[in-house]
Design a protein around this motif. Structure first.
Motif, PDB file in Angstrom:
ATOM      1  N   UNK A  16       0.796  -1.150   0.215  1.00  0.00           N
ATOM      2  CA  UNK A  16      -0.076  -0.207   0.081  1.00  0.00           C
ATOM      3  C   UNK A  16       1.004   1.316   0.192  1.00  0.00           C
ATOM      4  N   UNK A  17       0.851   2.317  -0.992  1.00  0.00           N
ATOM      5  CA  UNK A  17       1.507   3.329  -1.028  1.00  0.00           C
ATOM      6  C   UNK A  17       0.553   4.577  -0.658  1.00  0.00           C
ATOM      7  N   UNK A  18       0.988   5.244   0.424  1.00  0.00           N
ATOM      8  CA  UNK A  18       0.195   6.539   0.795  1.00  0.00           C
ATOM      9  C   UNK A  18       0.283   7.897  -0.317  1.00  0.00           C
ATOM     10  N   UNK A  19      -0.609   8.667  -0.167  1.00  0.00           N
ATOM     11  CA  UNK A  19      -0.388   9.807  -0.958  1.00  0.00           C
ATOM     12  C   UNK A  19       0.661  10.659  -0.938  1.00  0.00           C
ATOM     13  N   UNK A  20       1.987  10.297   0.073  1.00  0.00           N
ATOM     14  CA  UNK A  20       3.133  10.889   0.253  1.00  0.00           C
ATOM     15  C   UNK A  20       4.116   9.902  -0.399  1.00  0.00           C
ATOM     16  N   UNK A  21       3.763   8.848  -1.038  1.00  0.00           N
ATOM     17  CA  UNK A  21       4.765   7.914  -1.719  1.00  0.00           C
ATOM     18  C   UNK A  21       5.353   6.983  -0.786  1.00  0.00           C
ATOM     19  N   UNK A  22       5.076   6.967   0.466  1.00  0.00           N
ATOM     20  CA  UNK A  22       5.488   6.024   1.447  1.00  0.00           C
ATOM     21  C   UNK A  22       4.776   4.777   1.716  1.00  0.00           C
ATOM     22  N   UNK A  23       5.198   3.893   2.445  1.00  0.00           N
ATOM     23  CA  UNK A  23       4.514   2.575   2.621  1.00  0.00           C
ATOM     24  C   UNK A  23       4.089   2.687   4.189  1.00  0.00           C
ATOM     25  N   UNK A  24       2.980   1.715   4.409  1.00  0.00           N
ATOM     26  CA  UNK A  24       2.510   1.597   5.866  1.00  0.00           C
ATOM     27  C   UNK A  24       2.948   0.273   6.454  1.00  0.00           C
ATOM     28  N   UNK A  25       3.468   0.291   7.523  1.00  0.00           N
ATOM     29  CA  UNK A  25       3.934  -0.780   8.541  1.00  0.00           C
ATOM     30  C   UNK A  25       2.742  -0.750   9.541  1.00  0.00           C
ATOM     31  N   UNK A  26       2.093  -2.142   9.511  1.00  0.00           N
ATOM     32  CA  UNK A  26       1.150  -2.433  10.674  1.00  0.00           C
ATOM     33  C   UNK A  26       1.921  -3.062  12.052  1.00  0.00           C
ATOM     34  N   UNK A  27       1.949  -2.608  12.961  1.00  0.00           N
ATOM     35  CA  UNK A  27       2.621  -3.350  14.179  1.00  0.00           C
ATOM     36  C   UNK A  27       1.454  -4.018  14.913  1.00  0.00           C
ATOM     37  N   UNK A  28       1.472  -5.213  15.320  1.00  0.00           N
ATOM     38  CA  UNK A  28       0.524  -5.932  16.265  1.00  0.00           C
ATOM     39  C   UNK A  28       1.017  -5.783  17.412  1.00  0.00           C
ATOM     40  N   UNK A  29       0.852  -5.042  18.398  1.00  0.00           N
ATOM     41  CA  UNK A  29       1.447  -4.815  19.662  1.00  0.00           C
ATOM     42  C   UNK A  29       0.141  -4.998  20.798  1.00  0.00           C
ATOM     43  N   UNK A  30       0.621  -5.313  22.119  1.00  0.00           N
ATOM     44  CA  UNK A  30      -0.568  -5.405  22.904  1.00  0.00           C
ATOM     45  C   UNK A  30      -0.856  -3.813  23.269  1.00  0.00           C
ATOM     46  N   UNK A  31      -2.292  -3.923  24.020  1.00  0.00           N
ATOM     47  CA  UNK A  31      -2.992  -2.405  24.130  1.00  0.00           C
ATOM     48  C   UNK A  31      -1.920  -1.491  24.764  1.00  0.00           C
ATOM     49  N   UNK A  32      -1.884  -0.337  24.400  1.00  0.00           N
ATOM     50  CA  UNK A  32      -0.932   0.742  24.981  1.00  0.00           C
ATOM     51  C   UNK A  32      -1.134   1.294  26.211  1.00  0.00           C
ATOM     52  N   UNK A  33      -0.076   0.856  27.316  1.00  0.00           N
ATOM     53  CA  UNK A  33      -0.315   1.506  28.355  1.00  0.00           C
ATOM     54  C   UNK A  33       0.007   2.984  28.455  1.00  0.00           C
ATOM     55  N   UNK A  34       1.023   3.398  27.605  1.00  0.00           N
ATOM     56  CA  UNK A  34       1.622   4.863  27.606  1.00  0.00           C
ATOM     57  C   UNK A  34       1.557   5.300  26.085  1.00  0.00           C
ATOM     58  N   UNK A  35       0.393   5.747  25.540  1.00  0.00           N
ATOM     59  CA  UNK A  35       0.621   6.035  24.001  1.00  0.00           C
ATOM     60  C   UNK A  35       1.510   6.935  23.625  1.00  0.00           C
ATOM     61  N   UNK A  36       2.088   8.010  24.490  1.00  0.00           N
ATOM     62  CA  UNK A  36       2.813   9.147  24.460  1.00  0.00           C
ATOM     63  C   UNK A  36       4.278   8.463  24.260  1.00  0.00           C
ATOM     64  N   UNK A  37       4.649   7.593  25.386  1.00  0.00           N
ATOM     65  CA  UNK A  37       6.007   6.928  25.009  1.00  0.00           C
ATOM     66  C   UNK A  37       6.169   6.097  23.858  1.00  0.00           C
ATOM     67  N   UNK A  38       4.852   5.380  23.663  1.00  0.00           N
ATOM     68  CA  UNK A  38       5.135   4.455  22.313  1.00  0.00           C
ATOM     69  C   UNK A  38       5.200   5.391  21.092  1.00  0.00           C
ATOM     70  N   UNK A  39       4.253   6.273  21.004  1.00  0.00           N
ATOM     71  CA  UNK A  39       4.698   7.205  19.847  1.00  0.00           C
ATOM     72  C   UNK A  39       6.201   7.814  19.846  1.00  0.00           C
ATOM     73  N   UNK A  40       6.750   8.067  20.728  1.00  0.00           N
ATOM     74  CA  UNK A  40       8.274   8.655  20.901  1.00  0.00           C
ATOM     75  C   UNK A  40       9.044   7.529  20.619  1.00  0.00           C
ATOM     76  N   UNK A  41       9.195   6.295  20.880  1.00  0.00           N
ATOM     77  CA  UNK A  41       9.819   5.232  20.766  1.00  0.00           C
ATOM     78  C   UNK A  41       9.742   4.702  19.225  1.00  0.00           C
ATOM     79  N   UNK A  42       8.547   4.815  18.748  1.00  0.00           N
ATOM     80  CA  UNK A  42       8.152   4.099  17.335  1.00  0.00           C
ATOM     81  C   UNK A  42       8.919   5.283  16.351  1.00  0.00           C
ATOM     82  N   UNK A  43       8.787   6.603  16.688  1.00  0.00           N
ATOM     83  CA  UNK A  43       9.537   7.895  15.924  1.00  0.00           C
ATOM     84  C   UNK A  43      11.111   7.767  15.902  1.00  0.00           C
ATOM     85  N   UNK A  44      11.545   7.207  16.956  1.00  0.00           N
ATOM     86  CA  UNK A  44      12.918   7.026  17.094  1.00  0.00           C
ATOM     87  C   UNK A  44      13.662   6.213  16.346  1.00  0.00           C
TER      88      UNK A  44
END
Length: 225
Positions: A165-193
């Motif tokens: 699947x190609x986004x409108x920006x020409x990138x791809x999407x990766x779907x991570x099947x992870x457990x329910x998030x205890x701390x969404x903000x930390x997860x966001x930061x970690x993934x973007x790292x």
């Protein structure tokens, strides 16, 4: 019933528009219904819209709305949907692949309004859905491997019509099947790292107002309450 709820919450959101001249539009089926309702209203000829995806741009143009692109002036309000909404109004987005542009609109809007049916409410994000991550095509297999290693979760490149699947920006999407998030903000930061990650479908602290339809009623929840 779900379609009824989507129509109901879209009509309720229309009441918030007032004399807004520039409106941001998220993506997805509920936003598409909102666009239809907007086009039928007396506000249609007085408003310009900034769409977050080709999908919603096509809907807006087909409904006769004036479409412009982000350049200078910022939206007074953006109306968007969500795949999941937790009790703190954190959002999971990216089911349609427009998460990057949706986040840009959300960040640059004076008021960010989420509309959804009751099935989108969850106790924790990623309770029902995988976490969407927009990733550069360059080195995508490396990025995928690094995400799997970092989070010890199954992660896969999203496929559509037997191809990535190609986004409108020409990138791809990766779907991570992870457990329910205890701390969404930390997860966001970690993934973007992880190098190669462009954006992640976790929206923390961005929703100012959430409208949820359940049956024939719409509940309005504001940030901070």
């Amino acid at each position: 019933m779900i379609e009824f709820e989507k129509r109901l919450v879209a009509r309720e959101a229309l009441k918030l528009i007032g004399d807004v001249k520039l409106l941001g539009l998220g993506s997805g089926s509920t936003v598409a219904i909102f666009v239809e309702e907007l086009a039928k209203s007396d506000k249609a000829g007085k408003i310009k819209v900034i769409p977050s995806s080709k999908q919603i741009e096509e809907v807006a143009r087909n409904q006769g709305l004036e479409v412009i692109y982000p350049d200078g002036e910022r939206p007074e309000i953006t109306v968007d949907g969500a795949d999941e909404i937790d009790s703190n109004l954190n959002l999971l987005k990216g089911g349609g692949g427009a998460l990057l542009r949706e986040k840009v609109l959300a960040y640059n809007s004076s008021t960010y309004v989420i509309i959804a049916d009751h099935t989108k409410l969850v106790e924790k994000l990623c309770s029902k859905r995988a976490l969407p991550v927009e990733v550069l095509p360059y080195g995508v297999s490396w990025t995928l491997g690094n995400l799997i290693k970092r989070f010890n979760c199954d992660a896969r490149i999203r496929i559509k019509d037997l191809s990535p699947f190609i986004t409108d920006n020409g990138n791809v999407i990766v779907d991570i099947n992870c457990p329910p998030l205890e701390d969404p903000a930390s997860m966001e930061s970690e993934v973007k790292g992880v190098p190669g990650v462009v954006e992640v479908g976790i929206f923390v602290g961005l929703a100012d107002l959430v409208l949820i339809a359940r049956g024939s009623e719409v509940k309005v929840v504001r940030q901070g309450f």
